[in-house]
Design a protein around this motif. Sequence first.
Motif, short mmCIF file in Angstrom:
data_model
loop_
_atom_site.label_atom_id
_atom_site.label_comp_id
_atom_site.label_asym_id
_atom_site.label_seq_id
_atom_site.Cartn_x
_atom_site.Cartn_y
_atom_site.Cartn_z
N PHE A 170 -11.09 0.38 9.85
CA PHE A 170 -9.89 -0.56 9.79
C PHE A 170 -8.48 0.01 9.79
N GLU A 171 -7.57 -0.41 10.70
CA GLU A 171 -6.42 0.17 10.77
C GLU A 171 -5.09 -0.55 10.73
N ASP A 172 -4.34 -0.82 10.01
CA ASP A 172 -3.24 -1.67 9.65
C ASP A 172 -2.16 -1.06 10.60
N THR A 173 -2.11 -1.92 11.88
CA THR A 173 -1.18 -1.09 12.90
C THR A 173 -0.07 -1.64 12.72
N ALA A 174 0.55 -2.79 12.59
CA ALA A 174 1.93 -3.51 12.39
C ALA A 174 2.17 -4.56 12.02
N SER A 175 1.55 -4.52 10.48
CA SER A 175 1.65 -5.58 9.69
C SER A 175 2.97 -5.14 8.95
N SER A 176 3.70 -6.50 8.80
CA SER A 176 4.99 -6.29 7.80
C SER A 176 4.64 -6.02 6.17
N TYR A 177 3.56 -6.51 6.00
CA TYR A 177 3.04 -6.77 4.87
C TYR A 177 1.43 -6.20 4.78
N PRO A 178 1.34 -5.17 3.73
CA PRO A 178 0.00 -4.38 3.79
C PRO A 178 -1.22 -5.72 3.77
N ALA A 179 -2.11 -5.38 5.04
CA ALA A 179 -3.19 -6.40 5.37
C ALA A 179 -4.19 -6.29 4.13
N ARG A 180 -4.73 -7.38 3.71
CA ARG A 180 -5.73 -7.36 2.68
C ARG A 180 -7.12 -7.86 3.48
N ILE A 181 -8.03 -7.13 3.27
CA ILE A 181 -9.47 -7.51 3.83
C ILE A 181 -10.27 -7.82 2.67
#
Length: 194
Positions: A170-181
């Motif tokens: 899982f790679e958070d590529t362009a979220s303005s806020y850290p994505a939560r899985i």
Amino acid sequence: WHDLQRQRVCFAVPGVGQTKNTMVLAYNYQTKGWTKFSGWNVENVVYDPLAKLNYAILDGTSMVLLHNGNTDGGTRIDNAYYTVYEDSGTWSRKRNVFLDVMMDPAHPYEVDVTLDTDFEDQTIPVQTYHLSFDGTTAKTDNESVVMQGAKVITHRIVVNGYSRHYGLVFEDTASSYPARIYGYRLESRSYGIR
């Protein structure tokens, strides 16, 4: 936080009339002097003792590697999470059919999910899927998601091929806020059953 590389102790504080941190006061214990840095809206700092690096979350929007420049917020880091390898081949003749990824819809996100099949077998093409949510509509590879709720968004990914062993990246590529899985679930079924 304690910045060992630069021999200083840093305090993130709000400026006058501010409700969140807008500046950093740094005390260098070698020179016994104070320095004020602006532009670092530091919320939290973690230290990697092996690499001897400080990482910070800036104003809840991104994780960065802290630098030493004045007003330098650092370089954004694309967060990545690697799962362990799972083996559905031990469950008789089964293969992976689809993958469900459950995400938190509290903030918009852009996440890539790579399905690493059969222990990085180079003959099998790598499968990467893009999950996104703009605050209103969730999409998987630019297709609208049907399973979208107020508390959780479930992205369904149809897996190609007949792999029975897999790992996920899982790679958070362009979220303005850290994505939560919230979690993920891979469906394995017997051959011939879709």
